[in-house]
Motif scaffolding. Structure first.
Motif, short mmCIF file in Angstrom:
data_model
loop_
_atom_site.label_atom_id
_atom_site.label_comp_id
_atom_site.label_asym_id
_atom_site.label_seq_id
_atom_site.Cartn_x
_atom_site.Cartn_y
_atom_site.Cartn_z
N GLY B 176 -14.02 96.51 -62.92
CA GLY B 176 -15.14 96.90 -63.79
C GLY B 176 -16.44 97.02 -63.02
O GLY B 176 -17.19 97.99 -63.20
N GLU B 177 -16.69 96.06 -62.15
CA GLU B 177 -17.93 96.08 -61.36
C GLU B 177 -17.97 97.27 -60.40
O GLU B 177 -19.02 97.89 -60.21
CB GLU B 177 -18.06 94.78 -60.56
N ALA B 178 -16.80 97.57 -59.81
CA ALA B 178 -16.75 98.70 -58.87
C ALA B 178 -17.10 99.99 -59.60
O ALA B 178 -17.89 100.80 -59.10
CB ALA B 178 -15.35 98.80 -58.24
N ALA B 179 -16.51 100.17 -60.79
CA ALA B 179 -16.77 101.41 -61.54
C ALA B 179 -18.22 101.45 -62.01
O ALA B 179 -18.87 102.51 -61.94
CB ALA B 179 -15.82 101.48 -62.74
N THR B 180 -18.74 100.32 -62.44
CA THR B 180 -20.14 100.28 -62.88
C THR B 180 -21.07 100.61 -61.71
O THR B 180 -22.12 101.23 -61.88
CB THR B 180 -20.49 98.86 -63.42
N VAL B 185 -11.91 104.34 -59.39
CA VAL B 185 -10.75 103.46 -59.22
C VAL B 185 -9.50 104.16 -59.73
O VAL B 185 -9.45 104.64 -60.86
CB VAL B 185 -10.93 102.13 -59.99
N LEU B 186 -8.48 104.23 -58.87
CA LEU B 186 -7.14 104.67 -59.27
C LEU B 186 -6.24 103.45 -59.17
O LEU B 186 -6.16 102.82 -58.11
CB LEU B 186 -6.61 105.75 -58.33
N LEU B 187 -5.56 103.13 -60.25
CA LEU B 187 -4.83 101.86 -60.30
C LEU B 187 -3.41 102.13 -60.82
O LEU B 187 -3.25 102.64 -61.94
CB LEU B 187 -5.59 100.93 -61.25
N LEU B 198 -8.74 98.20 -68.74
CA LEU B 198 -9.67 98.54 -67.65
C LEU B 198 -9.94 100.03 -67.58
O LEU B 198 -10.92 100.46 -66.96
CB LEU B 198 -9.07 98.12 -66.29
N ALA B 199 -9.06 100.84 -68.18
CA ALA B 199 -9.00 102.26 -67.85
C ALA B 199 -9.85 103.13 -68.75
O ALA B 199 -9.96 102.89 -69.95
CB ALA B 199 -7.55 102.73 -67.92
N ASP B 200 -10.45 104.16 -68.15
CA ASP B 200 -11.02 105.24 -68.94
C ASP B 200 -9.91 106.17 -69.41
O ASP B 200 -9.96 106.71 -70.50
CB ASP B 200 -12.01 106.05 -68.08
N GLU B 213 -1.67 112.36 -70.43
CA GLU B 213 -2.58 111.22 -70.36
C GLU B 213 -3.11 110.87 -71.74
O GLU B 213 -3.09 111.69 -72.66
CB GLU B 213 -3.73 111.53 -69.41
N VAL B 214 -3.56 109.64 -71.85
CA VAL B 214 -4.20 109.17 -73.08
C VAL B 214 -5.48 108.43 -72.67
O VAL B 214 -5.60 107.99 -71.51
CB VAL B 214 -3.28 108.21 -73.87
N PRO B 215 -6.41 108.28 -73.59
CA PRO B 215 -7.61 107.50 -73.25
C PRO B 215 -7.26 106.05 -73.02
O PRO B 215 -6.33 105.52 -73.63
CB PRO B 215 -8.51 107.66 -74.49
N GLY B 216 -7.99 105.40 -72.13
CA GLY B 216 -7.78 103.98 -71.88
C GLY B 216 -8.67 103.13 -72.76
O GLY B 216 -9.32 103.66 -73.68
N GLY B 217 -8.70 101.84 -72.47
CA GLY B 217 -9.43 100.93 -73.34
C GLY B 217 -10.81 100.52 -72.84
O GLY B 217 -11.47 99.70 -73.46
N ARG B 218 -11.25 101.09 -71.73
CA ARG B 218 -12.55 100.68 -71.17
C ARG B 218 -13.67 101.07 -72.13
O ARG B 218 -13.80 102.23 -72.50
CB ARG B 218 -12.75 101.33 -69.81
N GLY B 219 -14.45 100.10 -72.50
CA GLY B 219 -15.56 100.36 -73.39
C GLY B 219 -15.15 100.55 -74.83
O GLY B 219 -15.97 100.91 -75.68
#
Lengths: 220, 234
Positions: B176-180, B185-187, B198-200, B213-219
């Motif tokens: 999260g900090e890296a993306a902010t 980030v590719l995981l 964690l994912a967008d 693809e589907v949306p992730g849960g980040r935010g």
């Protein structure tokens, strides 16, 4: 390139100081070669004196082979693509690894030189010639070894392939190094042609390594 | 702004096997993208391509603006990869390993101590040779290298493997900090419960291709996370 070379050489030497593989295994192996040949040649001093320069270089070449294998073993297994992924300059990796092997072999050569004097009764008229021959010859062995080590490192048969590739390639070092030592022992023979041969060999393989280590590393 | 990762019909071979068989993926800078798929789907190969380790033999591949078909080594100092192999040396201490990796990548040595602190590698642990550490501790050292290096693109292959619950939470925080902080980030993960929040975006791979693809849960609020089965065809 030079910064990366220093970094890699420092890392390899630090690992060697901790593990002491070269000191505890490669060194005794080189001395063992000298001792066994001394037994094979018998107690008469003349054949031992005649064979001493060649045996010194045979021991250096075999020990160099082990040091090169050890250098690449450091980067295998769990290290994976660590060096490549680190973004180091390939030429720097080549020079750094070669420098570490040179440092390890230099220590060994002091040991072997003492062994030649002790076991074979060799007397050196010109220590400077011997030192110059050892420096140029060791640079050549290390540069050639790291180059062929990179070539064989990605292969399953690398342990057996490397001697086949390396030992014929370093035959000029065996020849010129032996002649330079003989000249230093006799004191009368011309030594410069052999020192020039050793130096040219080292420079050619160092330049070759700087140029092609990167493509070799990427292709294996 | 140029995408951090741009793959169009990218083909990469492992021996003669097409590890990537025409993969299409565009990742914007600062995004967190989770790659999911069965074993052999091409997740690790995709990460290795992005790290400049696996050559691209067909299609188009750009990472951080570098054309991987022209110069894949050029991108390596700008990416950090946490893979199956640690890339560390058993004979060196924890601090020496991190220092070597940071200096090799041309990073700022000032970031080393804070990174070690952040990963809980403190006190005598720093002076312990890596060979004496557990698998989880070794994983933390590899993560410390990433934190200290501050790469523009983080490539994480099963980052939660071998870690205890506390360390897993720490990994999530670091991502999260890296993306902010602007990194991408590719995981790749087989643990959706850890990775999805964690994912967008969650990208599904199979047979070396991106299936959808589907949306992730980040935010997003918990409980509204995308599931792999919901993937739409790209």
């Amino acid at each position: 390139m030079w910064r990366d070379a220093l970094l890699v050489a420092g890392k390899d030497l630090r690992i060697e100081l901790r593990s002491r593989v070269v000191l505890n295994q490669v060194g005794p192996f080189g001395v063992l070669v000298l001792v066994l040949f001394a037994f094979a040649l018998g107690p008469a001093p003349a054949p031992m004196l005649q064979a001493a320069p060649g045996l010194f270089w045979v021991a250096v070449l075999f020990a160099g082979l082990l040091a090169v294998q050890r250098s690449f073993a450091l980067e295998s297994g769990d290290r994976g693509d660590g060096l490549r992924l680190a973004g180091l300059d390939p030429a720097g990796i080549f020079l750094g690894k070669a420098a570490a092997v040179v440092a390890e072999l230099a220590v060994l050569e002091v040991l072997l030189g003492a062994g030649v004097v002790l076991f074979y009764g060799a007397r050196l008229h010109s220590v400077g010639v011997v030192a110059a021959a050892c420096l140029a010859g060791t640079l050549g062995v290390a540069a050639t070894g790291i180059l062929y080590g990179a070539l064989s490192s990605g292969l399953r048969v690398r342990e057996t392939l490397l001697p086949f590739l390396l030992l014929p390639a370093v035959a000029p070092i065996l020849l010129a190094g032996t002649r330079a030592w003989q000249a230093a022992m006799s004191g009368g023979q011309p030594v410069w042609p052999w020192l020039v041969t050793l130096s040219v060999f080292a420079v050619v393989y160092l330049a070759l390594g700087v140029l092609i280590f990167g493509p070799l590393q990427e292709s294996t | 702004m140029a995408p951090a990762v741009l793959l169009r019909a990218a083909v990469a071979l492992t021996g003669r096997f097409p590890a990537l068989a025409g993969a299409d993926l565009v990742v914007a800078q600062g995004q967190v993208v989770v790659l999911e798929g069965a074993n052999g789907a091409g997740k690790t190969s995709l990460l290795r391509v992005c790290a400049g380790l696996l050559p691209v033999t067909g299609g188009e591949a750009q990472v951080l603006g570098c054309d991987l078909r022209a110069d894949r080594a050029g991108v390596r100092r700008r990416v950090g990869m946490l893979g199956h192999a640690a890339g560390l040396y058993d004979e060196l201490t924890v601090a020496e390993n991190v220092r070597f990796a940071v200096r090799a990548a041309g990073g700022d040595p000032a970031g080393i101590d804070p990174a070690l602190d952040r990963l809980g590698l403190v006190g005598r642990l720093r002076k312990t040779p890596l060979g004496r550490l557990s698998a989880g501790q070794r994983r933390r050292v590899t993560l410390a290298v990433l934190v200290a290096r501050r790469p523009e693109l983080w490539l994480l292959d099963e980052p939660h493997a071998s870690l205890d619950a506390r360390a897993r939470r720490l990994v999530n925080e670091l991502v999260g900090e890296a993306a902010t902080g602007g990194a991408t980030v590719l995981l790749a993960s087989h643990e959706p419960e850890e990775a999805l929040p964690l994912a967008d975006r969650v990208v599904t791979l199979a047979g070396g291709r991106v299936l959808g693809e589907v949306p992730g849960g980040r935010g997003r609020p918990a409980g509204r996370l995308g599931l792999a089965g919901d993937a739409h065809v790209a």
